[in-house]
Design an enzyme around this catalytic site. Structure first.
Site, PDB file in Angstrom:
ATOM      1  N   LYS A  49       0.850  -1.191   0.000  1.00  0.00           N
ATOM      2  CA  LYS A  49       0.000   0.000   0.000  1.00  0.00           C
ATOM      3  C   LYS A  49       0.887   1.242   0.000  1.00  0.00           C
ATOM      4  O   LYS A  49       1.846   1.334   0.780  1.00  0.00           O
ATOM      5  CB  LYS A  49      -0.905   0.042   1.226  1.00  0.00           C
ATOM      6  CG  LYS A  49      -1.784   1.298   1.301  1.00  0.00           C
ATOM      7  CD  LYS A  49      -2.627   1.327   2.562  1.00  0.00           C
ATOM      8  CE  LYS A  49      -1.863   1.743   3.794  1.00  0.00           C
ATOM      9  NZ  LYS A  49      -1.521   3.210   3.813  1.00  0.00           N
TER      10      LYS A  49
ATOM     11  N   ASP B  97      -3.561   4.263  -1.976  1.00  0.00           N
ATOM     12  CA  ASP B  97      -4.502   4.735  -0.950  1.00  0.00           C
ATOM     13  C   ASP B  97      -4.609   6.254  -1.015  1.00  0.00           C
ATOM     14  O   ASP B  97      -4.048   6.972  -0.190  1.00  0.00           O
ATOM     15  CB  ASP B  97      -4.017   4.279   0.425  1.00  0.00           C
ATOM     16  CG  ASP B  97      -5.050   4.538   1.513  1.00  0.00           C
ATOM     17  OD1 ASP B  97      -6.230   4.752   1.177  1.00  0.00           O
ATOM     18  OD2 ASP B  97      -4.666   4.514   2.703  1.00  0.00           O
TER      19      ASP B  97
ATOM     20  N   LYS C 210      -7.726   7.963  -1.330  1.00  0.00           N
ATOM     21  CA  LYS C 210      -8.981   8.459  -0.750  1.00  0.00           C
ATOM     22  C   LYS C 210      -9.538   9.637  -1.553  1.00  0.00           C
ATOM     23  O   LYS C 210      -9.812  10.717  -1.024  1.00  0.00           O
ATOM     24  CB  LYS C 210      -8.791   8.843   0.717  1.00  0.00           C
ATOM     25  CG  LYS C 210      -8.337   7.689   1.602  1.00  0.00           C
ATOM     26  CD  LYS C 210      -8.226   8.125   3.050  1.00  0.00           C
ATOM     27  CE  LYS C 210      -7.744   6.985   3.942  1.00  0.00           C
ATOM     28  NZ  LYS C 210      -6.327   6.640   3.715  1.00  0.00           N
TER      29      LYS C 210
ATOM     30  N   THR D 171     -10.266   3.979  10.703  1.00  0.00           N
ATOM     31  CA  THR D 171     -10.101   3.184  11.928  1.00  0.00           C
ATOM     32  C   THR D 171      -9.522   3.998  13.077  1.00  0.00           C
ATOM     33  O   THR D 171      -9.473   3.516  14.210  1.00  0.00           O
ATOM     34  CB  THR D 171      -9.213   1.954  11.668  1.00  0.00           C
ATOM     35  OG1 THR D 171      -7.987   2.364  11.048  1.00  0.00           O
ATOM     36  CG2 THR D 171      -9.929   0.961  10.773  1.00  0.00           C
TER      37      THR D 171
ATOM     38  N   ARG E  60       2.854  -0.450  10.458  1.00  0.00           N
ATOM     39  CA  ARG E  60       3.859  -0.288  11.508  1.00  0.00           C
ATOM     40  C   ARG E  60       4.336  -1.600  12.130  1.00  0.00           C
ATOM     41  O   ARG E  60       5.543  -1.738  12.382  1.00  0.00           O
ATOM     42  CB  ARG E  60       3.317   0.655  12.597  1.00  0.00           C
ATOM     43  CG  ARG E  60       3.487   2.126  12.218  1.00  0.00           C
ATOM     44  CD  ARG E  60       2.686   3.051  13.111  1.00  0.00           C
ATOM     45  NE  ARG E  60       1.270   3.044  12.773  1.00  0.00           N
ATOM     46  CZ  ARG E  60       0.372   3.865  13.290  1.00  0.00           C
ATOM     47  NH1 ARG E  60       0.748   4.761  14.185  1.00  0.00           N
ATOM     48  NH2 ARG E  60      -0.884   3.818  12.917  1.00  0.00           N
TER      49      ARG E  60
END
Length: 232
Positions: free
Chosen positions: A36, A63, A65, A118, A209
Site C-alpha cells: 500500500k 490509498d 482516498k 479506523t 507499523r
C-alpha cells in the site's frame, strides 16, 4: 474466497522516503506480494515507485482516498488505471463512487470505498457532523458502495462481519488497524488481530507499523502470514 495469505496481506509503506521503501521491499522479497502506498510516500516520489513495483510484478494498493466533483474523480481514475494499480481508495460518497466505477469499467482496478477511518471512534464521528455512530455509518456506506458497483470497501475488522452480510461474498473487505496480539495500537482505535479479522470476514489485511517499524520486518511479516494461514 480462495486467495492465499500472500495475496491477502498488504504491507503499508507508511514511511517517509523512497530509499526506505526500497529497503523494506528488498528485505521482504518474494514473501510479500502486495503493498500500500499512501499520502506520505506518494508525495516523496511514491507514484513513480508505485509504477515500478507494478512493473516488477507486485500488486499495489494506491490509498489516495479520492473525493472531488465527478469529472475530476473520473479523470483521476482513468490515469490511475493506466498506472497498473491493483486497488484504489476513494471516500464512499455515492456520486464519487459512481463516477469512479464508470471511469474504471473494463479494467482490473479494484475500487474501494472508505467508510469510517479506523482512527475514529463515536465521538470523532459526532464531531465530524454525522448523526450515525461509526458502525451505522460504515453499514450505510457499505450498502451505497454495493449499489454503486464498487469492488470493495475499507472498514475496521470490527465491522467486517456485518459488512459481509451487506456486500455479499464477492466484494473485497480491506481492513487496516490490524495489530498482532501484544503490539502497540498507536493512533488506531478500532483494531483486531490478523486471525480474528479473517474470521470476521475481511478479505485483505493492511499491516504497516507492525512490519515496517519492526526490528526484523521479514520475521514480523512471516509471523503474520503464518497466523493468517492458520485462520484460512
Amino acid at each position: 474466497m480462495t486467495a492465499s495469505a500472500r495475496d491477502r496481506l498488504i504491507v503499508g509503506l507508511d514511511i517517509p522516503t523512497i530509499g526506505e521503501a526500497e529497503t523494506i521491499v528488498k528485505t521482504l522479497g518474494d514473501d510479500v506480494l502486495f503493498y500500500k502506498i499512501g499520502y506520505q510516500l506518494a508525495f516523496a516520489g511514491g507514484l513513480e515507485f508505485a509504477r515500478d513495483l507494478a512493473a516488477d510484478g507486485k500488486k499495489v494498493f494506491l490509498d489516495m482516498k479520492l473525493l472531488d466533483i465527478d469529472n475530476t474523480v473520473a479523470k483521476g481514475v482513468e490515469n490511475i488505471v493506466k498506472m497498473g494499480m491493483s486497488m484504489l481508495t476513494l471516500h464512499a460518497y455515492p456520486k464519487a463512487m459512481k463516477a469512479a466505477v464508470e471511469a474504471a469499467r473494463g479494467s482490473d482496478l479494484c475500487l474501494l470505498g472508505v467508510t469510517v477511518l479506523t482512527s475514529m471512534d463515536a465521538q470523532d464521528v459526532i464531531d465530524a457532523g454525522y448523526e450515525y455512530d461509526p458502525r451505522a455509518l460504515v453499514l450505510r456506506r457499505a450498502e451505497q458502495a454495493r449499489v454503486a458497483g464498487m469492488g470493495g470497501i475499507v472498514c475496521s475488522a470490527e465491522e467486517a462481519s456485518a459488512v459481509r452480510k451487506i456486500v455479499g461474498p464477492d466484494m473485497a473487505i480491506v481492513t487496516p488497524g490490524i495489530r498482532p496480539a501484544g503490539s502497540d495500537r498507536g493512533d488506531q482505535k478500532r483494531v483486531m488481530t490478523p486471525a480474528d479479522a479473517l474470521a470476521a470476514g475481511s478479505s485483505h489485511l493492511v499491516v504497516a507499523r507492525p512490519i515496517v517499524k519492526a526490528a526484523d520486518p521479514r520475521a514480523a511479516a512471516l509471523a503474520i502470514l503464518d497466523e493468517m494461514r492458520g485462520a484460512l
